[in-house]
Design a protein around this motif. Structure first.
Motif, short mmCIF file in Angstrom:
data_model
loop_
_atom_site.label_atom_id
_atom_site.label_comp_id
_atom_site.label_asym_id
_atom_site.label_seq_id
_atom_site.Cartn_x
_atom_site.Cartn_y
_atom_site.Cartn_z
N ALA A 1 -42.01 51.63 -21.26
CA ALA A 1 -40.72 50.96 -21.34
C ALA A 1 -40.76 49.84 -22.38
N GLU A 2 -41.82 49.05 -22.37
CA GLU A 2 -41.93 47.94 -23.31
C GLU A 2 -42.02 48.42 -24.75
N ALA A 3 -42.65 49.54 -24.99
CA ALA A 3 -42.80 50.07 -26.34
C ALA A 3 -41.51 50.74 -26.83
N GLY A 4 -40.62 51.07 -25.92
CA GLY A 4 -39.37 51.72 -26.30
C GLY A 4 -39.56 53.17 -26.72
N VAL A 5 -40.68 53.75 -26.36
CA VAL A 5 -40.96 55.14 -26.71
C VAL A 5 -40.33 56.05 -25.66
N PRO A 6 -39.47 56.97 -26.09
CA PRO A 6 -38.85 57.88 -25.11
C PRO A 6 -39.89 58.84 -24.52
N VAL A 7 -39.73 59.12 -23.25
CA VAL A 7 -40.57 60.11 -22.58
C VAL A 7 -39.68 61.23 -22.06
N VAL A 8 -40.17 62.44 -22.18
CA VAL A 8 -39.49 63.59 -21.60
C VAL A 8 -40.24 63.93 -20.33
N ILE A 9 -39.50 64.06 -19.24
CA ILE A 9 -40.14 64.30 -17.96
C ILE A 9 -39.50 65.47 -17.23
N HIS A 10 -40.35 66.33 -16.71
CA HIS A 10 -39.91 67.43 -15.86
C HIS A 10 -40.03 66.92 -14.42
N CYS A 11 -38.92 66.50 -13.86
CA CYS A 11 -39.01 65.89 -12.53
C CYS A 11 -38.05 66.50 -11.52
N GLY A 12 -37.37 67.57 -11.89
CA GLY A 12 -36.51 68.24 -10.93
C GLY A 12 -37.33 69.03 -9.94
N HIS A 13 -36.67 69.62 -8.99
CA HIS A 13 -37.36 70.41 -7.96
C HIS A 13 -37.63 71.85 -8.39
N GLY A 14 -37.27 72.22 -9.61
CA GLY A 14 -37.48 73.61 -10.02
C GLY A 14 -38.87 73.80 -10.60
N PRO A 15 -39.52 74.89 -10.43
CA PRO A 15 -39.04 76.04 -9.67
C PRO A 15 -39.29 75.94 -8.17
N LEU A 16 -40.19 75.03 -7.73
CA LEU A 16 -40.45 74.88 -6.30
C LEU A 16 -40.44 73.40 -5.91
N ARG A 17 -39.97 73.13 -4.70
CA ARG A 17 -39.97 71.78 -4.17
C ARG A 17 -41.39 71.34 -3.84
N GLY A 18 -41.65 70.05 -4.01
CA GLY A 18 -42.95 69.50 -3.64
C GLY A 18 -42.79 68.05 -3.21
N ASP A 19 -43.81 67.50 -2.62
CA ASP A 19 -43.76 66.11 -2.14
C ASP A 19 -43.59 65.12 -3.28
N PHE A 20 -44.05 65.48 -4.47
CA PHE A 20 -44.02 64.56 -5.60
C PHE A 20 -43.09 65.03 -6.70
N THR A 21 -42.13 65.87 -6.35
CA THR A 21 -41.15 66.35 -7.33
C THR A 21 -39.77 65.88 -6.93
N GLY A 22 -38.87 65.95 -7.86
CA GLY A 22 -37.49 65.61 -7.56
C GLY A 22 -37.06 64.31 -8.20
N LEU A 23 -35.78 64.21 -8.41
CA LEU A 23 -35.22 63.05 -9.08
C LEU A 23 -35.26 61.80 -8.23
N THR A 24 -35.24 61.92 -6.92
CA THR A 24 -35.34 60.73 -6.08
C THR A 24 -36.73 60.10 -6.22
N VAL A 25 -37.75 60.94 -6.39
CA VAL A 25 -39.11 60.43 -6.62
C VAL A 25 -39.14 59.70 -7.96
N PHE A 26 -38.55 60.30 -9.01
CA PHE A 26 -38.57 59.67 -10.32
C PHE A 26 -37.72 58.39 -10.34
N GLU A 27 -36.71 58.32 -9.51
CA GLU A 27 -35.91 57.10 -9.48
C GLU A 27 -36.76 55.90 -9.05
N GLU A 28 -37.78 56.12 -8.26
CA GLU A 28 -38.69 55.03 -7.89
C GLU A 28 -39.36 54.45 -9.14
N VAL A 29 -39.70 55.30 -10.09
CA VAL A 29 -40.27 54.84 -11.36
C VAL A 29 -39.21 54.03 -12.11
N LEU A 30 -38.00 54.53 -12.15
CA LEU A 30 -36.92 53.83 -12.86
C LEU A 30 -36.60 52.47 -12.23
#
Length: 138
Positions: A1-30
């Protein structure tokens, strides 16, 4: 975030759900890094609306178009395109080329087929990616 470098992240539940997948999990990072410039790959598929919620809540969150709206994937949910229309400056062309099961032009045709106007199309195909890569300023 401090460097301003964009990151591309695959954080949706596709193709399978997992404990550490999903946008609600990534929102914790945000929440911890609200200035992070992030691009949610595949528009957060299959959580399309939640991805746009994050775009609306965090000013540096974007989505990409990879596999969205192409015959290979399920169509976006009802109402999603009307919400998307307001965020052309936060949508970037995504292709995953050459690792896709269709022609490159299929993604371009899908975006054009959303009928969101020339300004939206230019933003997605050029302006937003150029800004994210630092080729032009906002």
């Amino acid at each position: 975030a401090e460097a301003g470098v964009p990151v591309v992240i695959h954080c949706g539940h596709g193709p399978l759900r997992g404990d550490f997948t999903g946008l609600t999990v990534f929102e914790e990072v945000l929440k911890r890094h609200p200035r992070l410039t992030a691009v949610l790959a595949h528009a957060g598929m299959p959580e399309f609306h939640l991805a746009l919620d994050l775009v609306e809540r965090y000013p540096n969150v974007h989505i990409d178009t990879t596999m969205v709206g192409v015959p290979f994937s399920p169509p976006p949910p009802s109402g999603w395109l009307s919400r998307l229309a307001d965020h052309g400056d936060r949508v970037a062309l995504g292709t995953d080329f050459p690792n896709i099961p269709y022609e490159y032009a299929t993604q371009i045709d899908a975006i054009r087929g959303w009928n969101l106007g020339d300004a939206f199309l230019r933003a997605v195909l050029h302006d937003t990616p150029a800004r994210l890569l630092g080729v032009v300023s906002r």
